[in-house]
Motif scaffolding. Sequence first.
Motif, PDB file in Angstrom:
ATOM      1  N   SER A  78     -26.386   2.439  18.821  1.00  0.00           N
ATOM      2  CA  SER A  78     -26.925   1.916  20.128  1.00  0.00           C
ATOM      3  C   SER A  78     -27.323   3.155  21.106  1.00  0.00           C
ATOM      4  O   SER A  78     -27.516   2.759  22.162  1.00  0.00           O
ATOM      5  CB  SER A  78     -26.173   0.687  20.822  1.00  0.00           C
ATOM      6  N   SER A 130     -26.453  -3.200  23.269  1.00  0.00           N
ATOM      7  CA  SER A 130     -25.191  -3.312  22.603  1.00  0.00           C
ATOM      8  C   SER A 130     -25.595  -4.691  21.663  1.00  0.00           C
ATOM      9  O   SER A 130     -25.902  -5.787  22.135  1.00  0.00           O
ATOM     10  CB  SER A 130     -23.906  -3.882  23.430  1.00  0.00           C
ATOM     11  N   LYS A 131     -25.300  -4.693  20.297  1.00  0.00           N
ATOM     12  CA  LYS A 131     -25.673  -5.565  19.287  1.00  0.00           C
ATOM     13  C   LYS A 131     -24.713  -6.684  19.548  1.00  0.00           C
ATOM     14  O   LYS A 131     -24.750  -7.861  19.931  1.00  0.00           O
ATOM     15  CB  LYS A 131     -25.807  -5.059  18.111  1.00  0.00           C
ATOM     16  N   SER A 132     -23.339  -6.138  19.453  1.00  0.00           N
ATOM     17  CA  SER A 132     -22.222  -6.944  19.606  1.00  0.00           C
ATOM     18  C   SER A 132     -22.002  -7.634  20.791  1.00  0.00           C
ATOM     19  O   SER A 132     -21.460  -8.723  21.339  1.00  0.00           O
ATOM     20  CB  SER A 132     -20.939  -6.535  19.219  1.00  0.00           C
ATOM     21  N   THR A 135     -18.914  -4.153  23.180  1.00  0.00           N
ATOM     22  CA  THR A 135     -18.353  -2.784  22.923  1.00  0.00           C
ATOM     23  C   THR A 135     -17.730  -2.136  24.325  1.00  0.00           C
ATOM     24  O   THR A 135     -18.434  -2.107  25.353  1.00  0.00           O
ATOM     25  CB  THR A 135     -19.567  -1.636  22.312  1.00  0.00           C
ATOM     26  N   GLN A 273     -23.647  10.398  11.952  1.00  0.00           N
ATOM     27  CA  GLN A 273     -23.168   8.866  12.482  1.00  0.00           C
ATOM     28  C   GLN A 273     -23.702   8.300  11.005  1.00  0.00           C
ATOM     29  O   GLN A 273     -23.132   7.567  10.292  1.00  0.00           O
ATOM     30  CB  GLN A 273     -23.713   8.313  13.443  1.00  0.00           C
TER      31      GLN A 273
HETATM   32  O1  PA5 Z   1     -23.633   1.916  13.598  1.00  0.00           O
HETATM   33  C1  PA5 Z   1     -23.028   1.173  14.144  1.00  0.00           C
HETATM   34  O2  PA5 Z   1     -22.927  -0.139  13.799  1.00  0.00           O
HETATM   35  C2  PA5 Z   1     -22.123   1.342  15.043  1.00  0.00           C
HETATM   36  O3  PA5 Z   1     -22.117   2.699  15.550  1.00  0.00           O
HETATM   37  C3  PA5 Z   1     -22.703   0.673  16.623  1.00  0.00           C
HETATM   38  O4  PA5 Z   1     -23.948   0.679  16.805  1.00  0.00           O
HETATM   39  C4  PA5 Z   1     -21.770   0.947  17.892  1.00  0.00           C
HETATM   40  O5  PA5 Z   1     -20.374   0.673  17.418  1.00  0.00           O
HETATM   41  C5  PA5 Z   1     -22.154   0.153  18.903  1.00  0.00           C
HETATM   42  O6  PA5 Z   1     -22.024  -1.194  18.725  1.00  0.00           O
HETATM   43  P1  PA5 Z   1     -22.775  -2.323  19.761  1.00  0.00           P
HETATM   44  O7  PA5 Z   1     -24.410  -1.951  19.536  1.00  0.00           O
HETATM   45  O8  PA5 Z   1     -22.470  -3.616  19.040  1.00  0.00           O
HETATM   46  O9  PA5 Z   1     -22.477  -1.972  20.983  1.00  0.00           O
END
Ligand code: PA5
Length: 425
Positions: A78, A130-132, A135, A273
């Motif tokens: 993200s 943030s998807k979740s 975080t 990553q």
């Molecule tokens: O690639 C991934 O799934 C992780 O790097 C997430 O992007 C990271 O942990 C951030 O998560 P989120 O978008 O839920 O805050």
Amino acid sequence: MELLLNNCISEKDIQAYQEDVKRINDMINNQTGAGSDYLGWADWPINYDKEELERIIKDAQYVREHFDVLVVCGIGGSYLGARAALEALNGLKSPDKLEIIFMGQTFSPNYVAQVMEYLKGKKFAINVISKSGTTTETSISFRLLKELLEKQVGKKEAQKAIYATTDKEKGALKTLCNQEGYSTYVLPSNIGGRFSVLTAVGLFPLAAAGIDVKAMLLGAKQAREEYNNTDLKNNLCYRYAITRDYMLRHGKPVEMFVTYEPQMSQISEWLKQLFGESEGKEKKGLFPASATFSTDLHSLGQYIQDGTPLLFETIINVVNPKQDIIIPHDDEDLDGLNYLEGKNLAFVNQKAFEGTLKAHTEEGGVPCNVITLDKLDAQELGHLFYFFMRACAMSAYLLDINPFNQPGVEIYKKNMFHLLGKKGY
Ligand code: PA5
């Protein structure tokens, strides 16, 4: 785009992967492999939400016109893609009228305090991603940013300056967005963070930076058409994926991503990553490292040339930079540089690349993949992002690994939450 595999693998060894590649390409297209719920990125360049894209572009334009700074608040998938594209396309000293800064990617009190101090009195907007929605780095930063913004402009104006990218339905951030009425974009549930750069996660901040996001999606669409086949003579994406697999199985456990452009060093971070989190499981996977030449030839160069022979390089070579500088004449020539007068730095950088490639492959015995791009613009970058994501899925499946989960990341979080006294840990 061109791909040269110097000293990496023979044509015969590439062709030996034909059956596996065919099986995996079908797995990707028919969504039958491990983690297939997260294959949404594969057809995203044709399936993306066209209406949302128009809204993103319109809102981004509003941000450009009404604010001096956009703070992008996110971490991991993200965060890295937007930063990588922003720096690669706009440079490290962008003269753009909207400044983009990042927060939410660290607990560092120094960094967070400095950004907060910098924002005091400035007209800033926030894009929280943030998807979740849970975080911790992102949540803490967003709490601080939101409080500062509300203090500076009041709650009502703050609501108009906050843009959120999150899951369509679930998560704490989604609940907050619903309650506060922030403009919200969707990170589709079938696309994981590190595969999300071409969704609103990357597109909103990039559009706000004045980047042509439609061209970026077009580049990705062209890449999808180009690489969705199993012609191993011509499919550069799968040739690259096969090489990675072959390197790992032949005593080269480290892949070093190399660029000759400091403004592309965040592309290497994004790649680290993408590959590290997708493949580093079950005690398998290449270790992704990175270097920026020629800078790092004066630090890591010695090791690469002569040290433990554990790595191969993947070099992204952009032939024509956006800007260039000519080396001037000097009457006295005390520095002895007049032999270069009238030459531009791009020429010198290319010669550094050619000389280093020869040194590393011929004398150092380091296998080198070279990805050559004529230039780097939004369209080429969209193509490149897709190229690497598809290659990542292919090479992880070649290792029989689910590319789309990250079970190992949870373990440190559990310990940290326990130490922080979070309920339930
Ligand atoms: O690639 C991934 O799934 C992780 O790097 C997430 O992007 C990271 O942990 C951030 O998560 P989120 O978008 O839920 O805050």
